[in-house]
Design a protein around this motif. Structure first.
Motif, PDB file in Angstrom:
ATOM      1  N   ILE B  36      38.919  38.904  37.476  1.00  8.46           N
ATOM      2  CA  ILE B  36      38.191  37.860  36.970  1.00  8.46           C
ATOM      3  C   ILE B  36      38.215  36.734  37.762  1.00  8.46           C
ATOM      4  N   ASN B  41      43.221  34.290  35.934  1.00  2.52           N
ATOM      5  CA  ASN B  41      43.587  35.409  35.479  1.00  2.52           C
ATOM      6  C   ASN B  41      45.110  35.691  35.082  1.00  2.52           C
ATOM      7  N   LYS B  47      43.327  42.194  33.794  1.00  4.48           N
ATOM      8  CA  LYS B  47      42.886  40.799  34.667  1.00  4.48           C
ATOM      9  C   LYS B  47      41.609  41.251  35.328  1.00  4.48           C
TER      10      LYS B  47
END
Lengths: 85, 403
Positions: B36, B41, B47
């Motif tokens: 991300i 994240n 993630k």
């Protein structure tokens, strides 16, 4: 029964919407009619209560969560691991 | 009964901000899932997400306009413009009021709400005056109607992960009933925010690494975002203007589980697939490809497999099945639309896109799965499944137009 176990029973009873008297160490969650979303809520409540992180995910449970006794054991282990040696 | 055809397609997803980009990625078996970048994240267990990449608001909207638009509404308009351009339709004269906009969104402008309320709760600051009009669930439909000058019935349909398919179903009924001659329909969603990701994390259904539907070792879903919008017309209207027809929209079968809030059951999805086949007056054997709901969770994929067996009988082991969520993530309210775009492009190119990240067979998912690499196949008719939280199911069937 330890305070910890008693607290776990309370949380299972409340979040699983189960009568406290039905909760015994060998009782299987599925037999108590505790559904998947209830289990997730129980895990969440236990994490909040004990300040732990339970490595439980629906696809690949890294902790055994079949019976009430399993839940108590998992919480005991994680609480013990949290305390400095 | 009036027949309804699809004459334009627009799509935005992690695979690209237009149809060509999406197809290039699907044909090359490229995944749009990555760490991300929209926010830090670090505090997430899972993630990764399928973010729309390289998207710059000002490439698509002047600042004066985009200030009023949440990310999900922008995606809706970008996809709608592409679909309209593709179909060559012009909304002038009476057609403006004879056109509907029916756009699915499960959530609405959660990015806007998240940003505003974070500031509010942390600092006690004021909320921006555009917060509400950006956040409202119908903003996607409203901005499409405004951007294209459409004055017919416009609204949003919400049914979580089935929103787009339900929206297409409503638009189909309106066209059949003669309420309108044209409809822009599909879905739009943008929910990759810290708050939403933490919410999904708490449900413990998120894969930490990759989405591998129907595979042994699958760990759950990966969130996506984007939009898919289609130009739907009555056959009569499309013929009158000499439009190129991509496919006929045969049916949108719908049902509800009336069971568990999040755990799928067998009866609901089975009923929706059967309803779609009945509405299309087609035998299961006529379906050449199923774009599965295939979220990558243990529960969905096993249940969907059983439902496909129940509906398709012996054909269940023959018909190619894939879940493109492995590439573009789970687009929630946009999912059905992004997947219908993939299905229509697959039909056009004669190639079934693959279920990516497949490791090894799961006996509970014994289907003719197209895995890891696309497969050439002529597709004359296809089914696209969406089964939502809340037990709401909607199944689309499209067929190559044969006059």
């Amino acid at each position: 029964m330890s305070d910890l176990a008693s607290n776990v029973y309370d949380i299972i009873a409340k979040n699983g919407r189960v009568d406290r008297s039905e909760i015994r160490p060998d009782a299987k969650l599925v037999d108590l009619k505790i559904e998947s979303l209830d289990v997730v809520e129980i895990v969440f409540a236990l994490e909040e209560k004990f300040g732990i992180e339970i490595p439980f995910d629906a696809a690949q449970p890294q902790v055994k969560f079949e019976t009430v006794g399993d839940v108590v054991a998992a919480v005991e282990g994680l609480v013990a691991a949290k305390k400095p040696a | 009964m009036r027949r309804v055809v699809i004459t334009g397609l627009g799509v935005v997803s992690a695979l690209g901000t237009n149809a060509a980009g999406n197809w290039d990625s699907l044909a090359a078996a490229r995944s749009g899932i990555a760490p991300i970048t929209l926010f830090p994240n670090d505090a997430l267990t899972a993630k990764v997400a399928a973010e729309v990449k390289g998207y710059n608001t000002l490439d698509h909207f002047p600042e004066k306009q985009s200030a009023f638009m949440d990310r999900f509404a922008q995606f809706a308009v970008v996809a709608a413009r592409e679909a309209v351009g593709h179909s060559g339709i012009a909304f002038d004269g009476q057609l403006k009021s004879r056109t509907a906009v029916v756009v699915g969104s499960g959530v609405g402008g959660i990015t806007t709400l998240d940003e505003n309320f974070e500031r509010l709760y942390k600092n006690g600051l004021r909320v921006h005056p555009f917060c509400i009009p950006r956040f409202m669930a119908n903003a996607g439909a409203s901005h499409v109607s405004m951007a294209l000058g459409i004055t017919g019935p416009s609204f949003t349909v919400a049914s979580a992960c089935a929103s787009a398919n339900h929206a297409l179903g409503v638009a189909l009924q309106m066209l059949r009933a003669g309420a309108v001659d044209v409809a822009l329909s599909g879905g739009s969603e943008a929910t990759i925010t810290f708050g939403t990701m933490k919410g999904w994390e708490a449900l413990r259904v998120m894969a930490p690494d990759a989405c591998r539907p129907f595979s042994a070792g699958r760990r759950g879903m990966v969130l996506g975002e984007g939009a898919g919008i289609f130009v739907l017309e009555t056959l009569e209207h499309a013929k009158a203007r000499g439009a190129a027809i991509l496919a006929e929209l045969m049916a949108v079968g719908m049902s509800s589980d009336a069971g568990d809030l999040t755990l799928p059951n067998l009866e609901g999805p089975t009923a929706a697939m059967r309803a779609a086949l009945a509405e299309a007056a087609m035998a299961p054997e006529a379906i050449d490809y199923i774009n599965a709901h295939g979220t990558g969770t243990i529960a969905n994929d096993a249940t969907e497999t059983k439902a496909i067996h129940a509906v398709f009988g012996g054909h269940a082991r023959a018909v190619p099945v894939s879940s493109t969520k492995s590439a573009h993530g789970h687009g929630l309210g946009a999912a059905g639309a992004i997947e219908l775009a993939a299905t229509l492009l697959a039909m056009k190119h004669g190639v079934v896109p693959a279920t990516l990240n497949y490791v090894e067979p799961d006996p509970a998912c014994d289907l003719n799965l197209v895995v890891n690499q696309p497969r050439e196949a002529r597709i004359d008719a296809a089914m696209s499944n969406s089964f939502a939280f809340g037990g709401l199911n909607a199944v689309v069937i499209v067929r190559r137009f044969a006059g």
